[in-house]
Enzyme design. Sequence first.
Site, short mmCIF file in Angstrom:
data_model
loop_
_atom_site.label_atom_id
_atom_site.label_comp_id
_atom_site.label_asym_id
_atom_site.label_seq_id
_atom_site.Cartn_x
_atom_site.Cartn_y
_atom_site.Cartn_z
N TYR A 153 6.92 1.45 -0.69
CA TYR A 153 7.05 2.57 -1.62
C TYR A 153 5.68 3.08 -2.04
CZ TYR A 153 5.97 -0.32 -5.75
OH TYR A 153 5.35 -1.11 -6.67
N LYS A 194 2.32 -2.42 0.13
CA LYS A 194 3.09 -2.03 -1.06
C LYS A 194 4.58 -2.12 -0.77
CE LYS A 194 2.84 1.42 -4.76
NZ LYS A 194 2.74 0.47 -5.87
N GLU A 200 -5.12 -9.42 -9.92
CA GLU A 200 -4.82 -8.08 -10.44
C GLU A 200 -3.72 -8.20 -11.48
OE1 GLU A 200 -3.12 -5.53 -7.34
OE2 GLU A 200 -2.22 -7.27 -6.40
N LEU A 208 -3.39 -5.20 -4.18
CA LEU A 208 -3.05 -3.86 -3.69
C LEU A 208 -4.30 -2.98 -3.79
CD1 LEU A 208 -0.60 -2.18 -2.65
CD2 LEU A 208 -0.62 -1.13 -4.91
N1 PMP Z 1 -1.66 -3.49 -8.02
C1 PMP Z 1 -0.33 -3.59 -8.01
C2 PMP Z 1 0.27 -4.94 -7.76
C3 PMP Z 1 0.49 -2.46 -8.23
O1 PMP Z 1 1.82 -2.57 -8.21
C4 PMP Z 1 -0.12 -1.20 -8.51
C5 PMP Z 1 0.70 0.01 -8.82
N2 PMP Z 1 1.49 0.45 -7.80
C6 PMP Z 1 -1.53 -1.14 -8.50
C7 PMP Z 1 -2.26 -2.29 -8.26
C8 PMP Z 1 -2.24 0.16 -8.78
O2 PMP Z 1 -2.16 1.01 -7.66
P1 PMP Z 1 -2.28 2.59 -7.85
O3 PMP Z 1 -3.57 2.84 -8.55
O4 PMP Z 1 -2.28 3.10 -6.46
O5 PMP Z 1 -1.11 3.01 -8.66
#
Ligand code: PMP
Length: 284
Positions: free
Chosen positions: A32, A147, A179, A204
Amino acid sequence: MRQVYINGSYLPESEARVSVFDRGFLFADGVYEVTLVLDGKLVDFAGHMARLRRSLSELEMPFSLTEEDLLKIHRELVRQNDVCEGLVYLQVTRGAADRDFMFPAQDTPNTVVLFTQKKALVDNPLAIRGQHVVTVEDLRWRRCDIKTVQLLYPSMAKMQAKSRGADDAWFVREGYVTEGSSNNAYIVTSDGTIVTRDLSIDILHGITRAAVVECASDLQLRVEERPFTVHEARCAVEAFSTSASGLVNPVVRIDDAPIGAGLPGLVTQRLRQIYLDRSRASAV
Ligand code: PMP
């Protein structure tokens, strides 16, 4: 009622249906993306689509829609739901097939669903108060760079944070912060250096992270991409997280340790503002 997109049609959410044999349901075999909407426009759309491609390719999941198709669908759904500020979710699974661990035939159609959420993300009370995070052991699978819709452990971590009176959880692997449950994690050290974990399979690769690292360089702030320990985080002068939904979000307490003065820090506040200005200017 909200309109959603499902496999080529725009329908009221109550009319959209997915098969009981969908591999997203049976195996969490799906990926996603979540794109921020500001002023009715999409922020970092190209970045989100590039990451989607990468997730699909790492999972060898066929997918036939182009970036142009996806842009049209995102814009149409934002229009139909009159979203000025909020999020667009894009969910893609390997489709429906009789239950089998082996992937189905290459020509099995994906399930593609998009939905919107209207939300005040800029005027977020948490950004003024600052978040309290608790540390939780990182027990996720070892491909956190993809993701996937496999979000049960982050969901459990959020529940644990809530039961401990906190706003969110920061994951820890071998003493180092990886994270947040749904965001990337940062600290600011006493010499003003911003530290965030380097890109690997452990986190991620946040689209907001990439933008914020760029904003920091524009402000001539030093950024170090390396792992940091929980101890280092507790001793930091500022901490924050980034994500499409949280933007740049201050962290003012980690477990029982207040960070800096226990209030959102100046570097964090500046980065939030610069990130917002940049996003509004470049949204499509
Ligand atoms: N890490 C994780 C585990 C996440 O789920 C997300 C949000 N989708 C992020 C980091 C941040 O990613 P983004 O800045 O692309 O929203």
